[in-house]
Design a protein around this motif. Structure first.
Motif, PDB file in Angstrom:
ATOM      1  N   UNK A  55       0.846  -1.199   0.000  1.00 39.30           N
ATOM      2  CA  UNK A  55       0.000   0.000   0.000  1.00 39.30           C
ATOM      3  C   UNK A  55       0.883   1.251   0.000  1.00 39.30           C
ATOM      4  N   UNK A  56       1.876   1.275   0.874  1.00 41.75           N
ATOM      5  CA  UNK A  56       2.753   2.438   0.985  1.00 41.75           C
ATOM      6  C   UNK A  56       3.593   2.615  -0.270  1.00 41.75           C
ATOM      7  N   UNK A  57       4.140   1.523  -0.784  1.00 40.91           N
ATOM      8  CA  UNK A  57       5.018   1.627  -1.965  1.00 40.91           C
ATOM      9  C   UNK A  57       4.260   2.102  -3.198  1.00 40.91           C
ATOM     10  N   UNK A  58       2.955   1.844  -3.254  1.00 40.18           N
ATOM     11  CA  UNK A  58       2.175   2.268  -4.422  1.00 40.18           C
ATOM     12  C   UNK A  58       1.612   3.674  -4.269  1.00 40.18           C
ATOM     13  N   UNK A  68       0.943  11.237   0.697  1.00 42.57           N
ATOM     14  CA  UNK A  68       0.579  10.984   2.085  1.00 42.57           C
ATOM     15  C   UNK A  68       0.585  12.309   2.828  1.00 42.57           C
ATOM     16  N   UNK A  69       0.039  12.285   4.038  1.00 44.60           N
ATOM     17  CA  UNK A  69      -0.045  13.489   4.856  1.00 44.60           C
ATOM     18  C   UNK A  69       0.760  13.273   6.124  1.00 44.60           C
ATOM     19  N   UNK A  70       1.430  14.338   6.563  1.00 43.73           N
ATOM     20  CA  UNK A  70       2.365  14.277   7.675  1.00 43.73           C
ATOM     21  C   UNK A  70       1.922  15.232   8.769  1.00 43.73           C
ATOM     22  N   UNK A  71       1.714  14.724   9.975  1.00 45.98           N
ATOM     23  CA  UNK A  71       1.378  15.538  11.143  1.00 45.98           C
ATOM     24  C   UNK A  71       2.590  15.637  12.050  1.00 45.98           C
ATOM     25  N   UNK A 131      -0.489   9.623   7.278  1.00 47.82           N
ATOM     26  CA  UNK A 131      -1.757   9.111   6.772  1.00 47.82           C
ATOM     27  C   UNK A 131      -1.616   8.814   5.292  1.00 47.82           C
ATOM     28  N   UNK A 132      -1.814   7.538   4.928  1.00 52.00           N
ATOM     29  CA  UNK A 132      -1.906   7.119   3.533  1.00 52.00           C
ATOM     30  C   UNK A 132      -3.362   6.774   3.268  1.00 52.00           C
ATOM     31  N   UNK A 133      -3.855   7.152   2.096  1.00 55.07           N
ATOM     32  CA  UNK A 133      -5.226   6.785   1.760  1.00 55.07           C
ATOM     33  C   UNK A 133      -5.293   6.253   0.346  1.00 55.07           C
ATOM     34  N   UNK A 134      -6.205   5.310   0.144  1.00 55.24           N
ATOM     35  CA  UNK A 134      -6.466   4.758  -1.177  1.00 55.24           C
ATOM     36  C   UNK A 134      -7.540   5.618  -1.812  1.00 55.24           C
ATOM     37  N   UNK A 150     -11.040   4.071  -0.619  1.00 55.71           N
ATOM     38  CA  UNK A 150     -11.309   4.766   0.636  1.00 55.71           C
ATOM     39  C   UNK A 150     -10.599   4.186   1.846  1.00 55.71           C
ATOM     40  N   UNK A 151      -9.793   3.153   1.659  1.00 54.56           N
ATOM     41  CA  UNK A 151      -9.044   2.573   2.779  1.00 54.56           C
ATOM     42  C   UNK A 151      -7.987   3.568   3.274  1.00 54.56           C
ATOM     43  N   UNK A 152      -7.817   3.639   4.590  1.00 51.12           N
ATOM     44  CA  UNK A 152      -6.792   4.507   5.162  1.00 51.12           C
ATOM     45  C   UNK A 152      -5.795   3.689   5.968  1.00 51.12           C
ATOM     46  N   UNK A 153      -4.560   4.157   5.976  1.00 51.72           N
ATOM     47  CA  UNK A 153      -3.498   3.570   6.791  1.00 51.72           C
ATOM     48  C   UNK A 153      -2.851   4.709   7.568  1.00 51.72           C
ATOM     49  N   UNK A 154      -3.024   4.697   8.888  1.00 47.69           N
ATOM     50  CA  UNK A 154      -2.456   5.713   9.766  1.00 47.69           C
ATOM     51  C   UNK A 154      -1.273   5.128  10.523  1.00 47.69           C
ATOM     52  N   UNK A 155      -0.185   5.867  10.553  1.00 43.95           N
ATOM     53  CA  UNK A 155       1.021   5.445  11.251  1.00 43.95           C
ATOM     54  C   UNK A 155       1.389   6.506  12.283  1.00 43.95           C
TER      55      UNK A 155
END
Length: 295
Positions: free
Chosen positions: A172-175, A179-182, A235-238, A242-247
């Motif tokens: 997901x991240x590699x594709x 992304x958004x950075x807080x 925050x990565x989003x598809x 609509x899938x989200x991945x928060x780190x």
């Protein structure tokens, strides 16, 4: 506090851009201009960054609604309404500790425009308001154009909490092209955008990833924050599903002899939520400013 704190100043001096930063910094103010207010009312998506009052971990979150759900309600105030806004305010609001500091960014892929507003959150009956400390816009560099979006009926899946990235999350991240950075500092919080061709973010281990810091507006707000406080949320989003991945974790900037910069992020926790957002965007047209990356 002036426009820039010590962390941003240190990096401006290290990279030799203090004069340029002072020039660009004149665009930072507290007032929401009419053109910015009109821009906000057109957006179905707002990204918010803040530190969790309980754990201290920094997260970037996506809030959505029909255009108008975020709007200017005064020269230095925005209101955000809706279920996602109420949920966010309930999580962030701790009245005994004073108003939480939050950073927000509204980004419109259709026009490649973005607006950032940082300030203090106050819960309301329908969501929350943010009293502005900083309001500014950025150039369209590294924003991918997406011509249109549609609102779809989705039921968010159960969030999965992870302490390491599996093959699915790494892919997901590699594709990702965005992304958004807080980030946070002693007197506030900030949410910013990072973009590039797919592959610009590298997953180097289940708990570590890196990305290049491309030249930008020379203010170094995000990297300046990380200089003084390494906590960060990604925050990565598809844009299709609509899938989200928060780190959440910590990040540091590495400076090479040739002047290039790389940010290295170490993961503490991740949350993956299938179908989290009710938006489906069209395929991207990559920014012509993006450097080539290995696909």
């Amino acid at each position: 506090m002036g426009v820039f704190h010590a962390g941003s100043r240190a990096i401006q001096d290290q990279t030799g851009v203090r004069d340029r930063a002072d020039h660009v910094g004149r665009s930072l103010g507290q007032d929401i201009k009419p053109v910015a207010a009109a821009f906000l009312e057109q957006q179905p998506l707002l990204i918010v960054g803040a530190a969790d009052p309980g754990t201290g971990r920094v997260w970037a979150s996506a809030l959505t609604g029909a255009p108008g759900f975020v709007r200017a309600t005064g020269p230095r105030r925005i209101s955000v309404d809706g279920d996602t806004a109420q949920a966010f305010a309930a999580t962030e609001a701790h009245p005994d500790d004073g108003p939480p500091r939050v950073g927000t960014i509204a980004l419109d892929p259709r026009t490649r425009r973005r607006m950032r507003l940082n300030g203090r959150l106050h819960p309301t009956a329908t969501g929350f308001t943010v009293e502005a400390d900083q309001v500014f816009s950025n150039c369209p560099r590294h924003i991918q154009r997406r011509e249109s979006y549609e609102t779809v009926d989705r039921t968010p899946g159960t969030p999965r909490h992870l302490t390491g990235l599996g093959d699915g999350e790494a892919g997901f991240i590699r594709s990702a092209d965005t992304f958004f950075l807080a980030t946070v500092h002693g007197a506030g919080a900030d949410a910013s955008h990072r973009g590039g061709n797919p592959g610009f973010v590298e997953v180097t281990s289940p708990r570590e990833l890196t990305w290049p810091d491309y030249p930008g507006n020379a203010m170094f707000l995000s990297l300046g924050n990380l200089r003084t406080d390494p906590r960060a949320g990604l925050l990565f989003l598809d844009w299709d599903t609509g899938t989200t991945l928060q780190l959440t974790g910590e990040a540091r900037t590495e400076f090479a002899r040739d002047g290039t910069r790389t940010v290295r992020f170490t993961l503490t926790e991740a949350v993956c939520t299938p179908a989290a957002l009710p938006l489906r965007w069209s395929a991207p047209e990559y920014s012509p400013a993006n450097p080539d990356t290995a696909r």
